[in-house]
Design an enzyme around this catalytic site. Structure first.
Site, PDB file in Angstrom:
ATOM      1  N   HIS A  97       6.793  -5.930  -0.077  1.00  0.00           N
ATOM      2  CA  HIS A  97       6.354  -4.462  -0.398  1.00  0.00           C
ATOM      3  C   HIS A  97       5.578  -2.787   0.340  1.00  0.00           C
ATOM      4  O   HIS A  97       5.718  -2.158   0.451  1.00  0.00           O
ATOM      5  CB  HIS A  97       6.184  -4.275  -2.255  1.00  0.00           C
ATOM      6  CG  HIS A  97       5.016  -5.083  -2.125  1.00  0.00           C
ATOM      7  ND1 HIS A  97       4.237  -6.207  -2.933  1.00  0.00           N
ATOM      8  CD2 HIS A  97       3.756  -3.483  -2.510  1.00  0.00           C
ATOM      9  CE1 HIS A  97       2.907  -5.742  -3.439  1.00  0.00           C
ATOM     10  NE2 HIS A  97       2.621  -4.388  -3.223  1.00  0.00           N
ATOM     11  N   ASP A 148       6.619 -12.559  -1.652  1.00  0.00           N
ATOM     12  CA  ASP A 148       6.401 -11.064  -1.192  1.00  0.00           C
ATOM     13  C   ASP A 148       5.777 -11.418  -0.202  1.00  0.00           C
ATOM     14  O   ASP A 148       4.658 -10.917   0.019  1.00  0.00           O
ATOM     15  CB  ASP A 148       5.972 -10.870  -2.005  1.00  0.00           C
ATOM     16  CG  ASP A 148       5.592  -9.374  -2.230  1.00  0.00           C
ATOM     17  OD1 ASP A 148       6.201  -8.525  -0.956  1.00  0.00           O
ATOM     18  OD2 ASP A 148       4.898  -8.542  -3.331  1.00  0.00           O
ATOM     19  N   SER A 165      -2.543  -5.757  -1.962  1.00  0.00           N
ATOM     20  CA  SER A 165      -2.048  -5.865  -2.020  1.00  0.00           C
ATOM     21  C   SER A 165      -2.366  -6.252  -0.456  1.00  0.00           C
ATOM     22  O   SER A 165      -2.295  -5.717   0.852  1.00  0.00           O
ATOM     23  CB  SER A 165      -0.815  -5.338  -1.754  1.00  0.00           C
ATOM     24  OG  SER A 165      -0.249  -5.146  -3.442  1.00  0.00           O
TER      25      SER A 165
HETATM   26  N1  ARG Z   1       3.424  -4.700  -9.014  1.00  0.00           N
HETATM   27  C1  ARG Z   1       2.891  -4.578  -7.406  1.00  0.00           C
HETATM   28  C2  ARG Z   1       1.619  -3.591  -7.002  1.00  0.00           C
HETATM   29  O1  ARG Z   1       1.270  -3.373  -7.935  1.00  0.00           O
HETATM   30  C3  ARG Z   1       3.914  -5.277  -6.696  1.00  0.00           C
HETATM   31  C4  ARG Z   1       5.286  -3.287  -6.915  1.00  0.00           C
HETATM   32  C5  ARG Z   1       6.670  -3.398  -6.162  1.00  0.00           C
HETATM   33  N2  ARG Z   1       7.196  -4.200  -6.477  1.00  0.00           N
HETATM   34  C6  ARG Z   1       8.344  -3.476  -7.791  1.00  0.00           C
HETATM   35  N3  ARG Z   1       8.329  -4.372  -7.659  1.00  0.00           N
HETATM   36  N4  ARG Z   1       7.945  -2.631  -7.976  1.00  0.00           N
HETATM   37  O2  ARG Z   1       1.676  -2.969  -6.452  1.00  0.00           O
HETATM   38  N1  GLU Z   2       0.921  -4.955  -5.882  1.00  0.00           N
HETATM   39  C1  GLU Z   2      -0.512  -4.268  -5.702  1.00  0.00           C
HETATM   40  C2  GLU Z   2      -0.346  -3.742  -4.428  1.00  0.00           C
HETATM   41  O1  GLU Z   2       0.673  -3.110  -4.029  1.00  0.00           O
HETATM   42  C3  GLU Z   2      -0.640  -4.880  -6.245  1.00  0.00           C
HETATM   43  C4  GLU Z   2      -1.441  -5.189  -7.134  1.00  0.00           C
HETATM   44  C5  GLU Z   2      -3.051  -4.484  -7.658  1.00  0.00           C
HETATM   45  O2  GLU Z   2      -2.563  -3.612  -8.919  1.00  0.00           O
HETATM   46  O3  GLU Z   2      -3.596  -4.933  -7.963  1.00  0.00           O
HETATM   47  O4  GLU Z   2      -1.282  -2.931  -4.016  1.00  0.00           O
END
Ligand code: ARG
Ligand code: GLU
Length: 672
Positions: free
Chosen positions: A84, A221, A607
């Site tokens: 991502h 990921d 991330s």
């Molecule tokens: N929750 C993770 C982070 O904040 C992954 C986000 C990307 N994935 C998604 N399914 N939207 O940012």
């Molecule tokens: N998915 C998050 C990012 O893009 C990390 C998840 C979090 O917020 O801990 O940085």
């Protein structure tokens, strides 16, 4: 402010033992925590984590693009981060003929690696406490304006000096503890960064938004890039003559595996946390701001979903937008729930009462709590007006696009579907009209609504076959102007005073806790600077009668696999590998590990961060947190706060068995 002040031991609310794994620590001050780390299993020294003179683990950690972390995993500049995080680059190289998002991409030779204009990878050269220089000339008699001017001037001089005689560096001085401490960061910035590999989205984004922020998780990921340098191994603009960068340090990979209870450490660039908020600010988040913002985003997601389900072309157009809207929407829900479940507001109030009692007769501190109350009270309504400005009025795509001068028109229309936007306009503007008091609405908004009679009729006038850009731009200009002229100045000036109070409050909390003989060391809120978090692999109980174990496997992917459900439709090749149990050297107990959770304190920006074992070897790549623990940006609960990491062995399995990219495995140093 002297460093020693920040090493004071303290006790926040008598739960310091439980809070053991809370914290995002400065690498250069990790000596303060190293004993605790070693007691928990860490085998290396503070010098191994961060050293000014010798190569250390920090030399293998990079800031990837603006908002992610990455790490170097070979002597030839190979870099791993999240799928991502590389999503934008993978998308940019994709077309109907070469759909790398859907099919994945693997460069089988160096020549096939794809350049990414605009993408940067930054290595931290050094960081340095510059508090004394930043505050040079400061006198307590100065007003805040005078202090700000002085600080800005000193910072500029420090930054210019750090840049002198150096090429391709980025330098910045950042405030910690609300300006009680300042640090200089000097980075070397590489701009020739090429895409090396990415699994298909059905692996890299497996589970999609259904599983996002959740455990059990089965997302592969990750994506691979390579940093290129000029012949002198220094940063150079893209050129086909550039060569793979020879890093000072790269991570060895531990493929021997990890298990519950093992020490883990996350080394990366967490973006933003607010761990020292006053109770009223936390209450506003949990009971007002988040619920309103969630409701507004639900309206948008509903509109998107209806149209995306009707037409696959629309689904592709809105895939990325939908993921963005859904990501914060889901996080805010977990965060509000977590705050309430933890009784974070009540606990803070209790602390504030004790603090107030203690502070009587201490002129710096005795009025702090009362003043916080006044100030937060004064801006509560306006804060919601601001939330609605961005999450309702400006969230209509056409309004924002027209109002901001129609920049990037080609790209805008490529991914635009008017029926979605029109529906959003209607539902969001109705919500604004209903939930925001009349006195805060711009005269323009009220006039237009009166003129058309209903929001629907107003929408009909804008979203015509050729959208009425004039009207859309007018809405943007008028409502934002009204907000900027009437409310932003008040909000800004009160928020400035609040920040100032926090600067004092921070010191007060430290003193208070010292006076009460606490055992906790303070850490500064995340601010996109390099931090160390550490903890252990550990399951958790999300709710009554449920316990989650900490490691997921390929069998779980197969259990979720469903060709009918977009988020769970895996590549046939993976089904085949599973059917044949063709796991090669990556087999563990008849399956392949995919992800694991641990107690490391992380946030957005982490991330792609390296997750390391007790010896500093790579065991995983951080990519998310569990939903029940998303309040850790405001308050950390050791019972349920868990970061989610990709098990590095799953990445190796995919590279080996799906991509057949042996040459990549060969350049890594894999410990078995
Ligand atoms: N929750 C993770 C982070 O904040 C992954 C986000 C990307 N994935 C998604 N399914 N939207 O940012
Ligand atoms: N998915 C998050 C990012 O893009 C990390 C998840 C979090 O917020 O801990 O940085």
């Amino acid at each position: 402010m002297k460093r020693i002040l920040f090493a004071v031991v303290l006790l926040l609310s008598g739960t310091s033992l439980l809070r053991a794994d809370e914290g995002m620590w400065l690498p250069s001050e990790i000596i303060l925590k190293i004993k605790d780390m070693q007691e928990k299993g860490f085998k290396l020294t503070a010098e191994d984590i961060y050293s000014i003179n010798n190569s250390s683990l920090k030399d293998a950690v990079v800031h990837f693009g603006g908002g992610c972390t990455g790490e170097i995993i070979s002597s030839e500049g190979l870099l791993i981060t999240n799928h991502h995080c590389g999503y934008g680059q993978i998308q940019q190289h994709s077309s109907v003929e070469h759909d790398y998002l859907t099919d994945g991409f693997w460069a089988m030779t160096r020549e096939q690696e794809l350049p990414n204009p605009g993408l940067t990878v930054s290595f931290l050269d050094y960081m340095e406490d510059v508090t004394e220089q930043v505050l040079k000339g400061y006198k307590p008699s100065m007003t805040e304006e005078q202090r700000s001017a002085l600080v800005a001037k000193n910072i500029k001089a420090i930054e210019e000096k750090a840049k002198e005689g150096r090429k391709s560096v980025s330098v910045s001085v950042k405030a910690l503890y609300y300006g009680n401490q300042y640090y200089l960061y000097v980075f070397k910035v590489f701009t020739d960064v090429r895409l090396v590999g990415a699994p298909p989205s059905s692996i890299g984004k497996f589970g999609g938004d259904t599983d996002n922020w959740m455990w059990p998780r089965h997302t592969g990921d990750f994506s691979l890039f390579r940093v290129y340098a000029g012949a002198d191994n220094e940063p150079a603009p893209y050129s086909k003559d550039n060569v793979p960068y020879k890093p000072k340090r790269f991570f060895k990979i531990n493929a021997k595996g990890i298990g519950e209870g093992d020490f883990t450490m996350v080394y990366g660039f967490p973006g933003r946390t607010n761990e020292y908020l006053f109770s009223d600010a936390v209450r506003y988040t949990a009971y007002t701001s988040n619920p309103h913002k969630i409701a507004l985003r639900t309206l948008r997601l509903d509109a998107q979903k209806r149209e995306m389900e009707k037409d696959p072309a629309v689904r592709i157009k809105y895939a990325s937008k939908n993921a963005n809207v859904a990501n914060a929407w889901k996080k805010w829900q977990g965060e509000a729930k977590g705050i309430i479940k933890m009784r974070a507001i009540e606990n803070k109030e209790e602390f504030e009462a004790a603090f107030t009692k203690w502070s009587q007769g201490k002129p710096d501190y005795e009025n702090l709590v009362a003043r916080f109350k006044e100030l937060y009270g004064a801006i509560e309504e306006l804060s919601l007006v601001r939330d609605y400005q961005s999450e309702a009025l400006n969230a209509v795509e056409l309004v924002a696009f027209a109002g901001r001068g129609q920049r990037g028109a080609e790209r805008f229309y490529k991914d635009y579907h008017m029926p979605i936007d029109k529906e959003c306009f209607i539902s969001l503007y109705k919500a604004y009209d209903k939930n925001i008091a009349d006195k805060y609405k711009s005269p323009y908004f009220k006039e237009q609504l009166a003129k058309f009679g209903t929001v629907e009729a107003w929408a009909d006038a804008i979203f015509t076959a050729e959208p009425n850009m004039e009207m859309a731009a007018e809405i943007y200009r008028n409502t934002n102007k009204w907000f900027m002229e009437n409310y932003a100045p008040v909000l800004d000036s009160v928020n400035r005073e609040i920040t100032l109070l926090y600067r004092t409050y921070m010191r007060g909390m430290m003193e208070y806790n010292k006076a009460n003989r606490g055992t906790k060391v303070f850490y500064p809120d995340a601010n996109s600077t390099l931090r160390v978090a550490y903890g252990q692999v550990k399951g958790y109980s999300p709710s009554d009668a449920v316990y989650f174990t900490p490691v997921s496997s390929l069998d779980g992917i197969i259990q979720k696999d469903n060709p009918e459900i977009y988020d769970y439709n895996i590549p046939q090749a993976l089904r085949d590998l599973h059917a044949a149990k063709d796991y090669g050297q990556w087999e563990v107990n008849g399956s392949v590990p995919v992800a694991f959770i641990a107690t490391n304190h992380t946030t957005g920006g982490n991330s792609g961060s390296p997750v390391l074992d007790a010896e500093g070897n790579l065991i995983g790549v951080n990519f998310d947190r569990v939903w029940e623990g998303t309040m850790s940006d405001v308050v950390y609960d050791p019972e349920v706060c868990r970061n989610i990491s990709l098990d590095i062995r799953f990445a190796l399995f995919v590279i080996d068995k799906l991509a057949n990219a042996d040459h990549l495995l060969e350049e890594m140093e894999i410990l078995k």
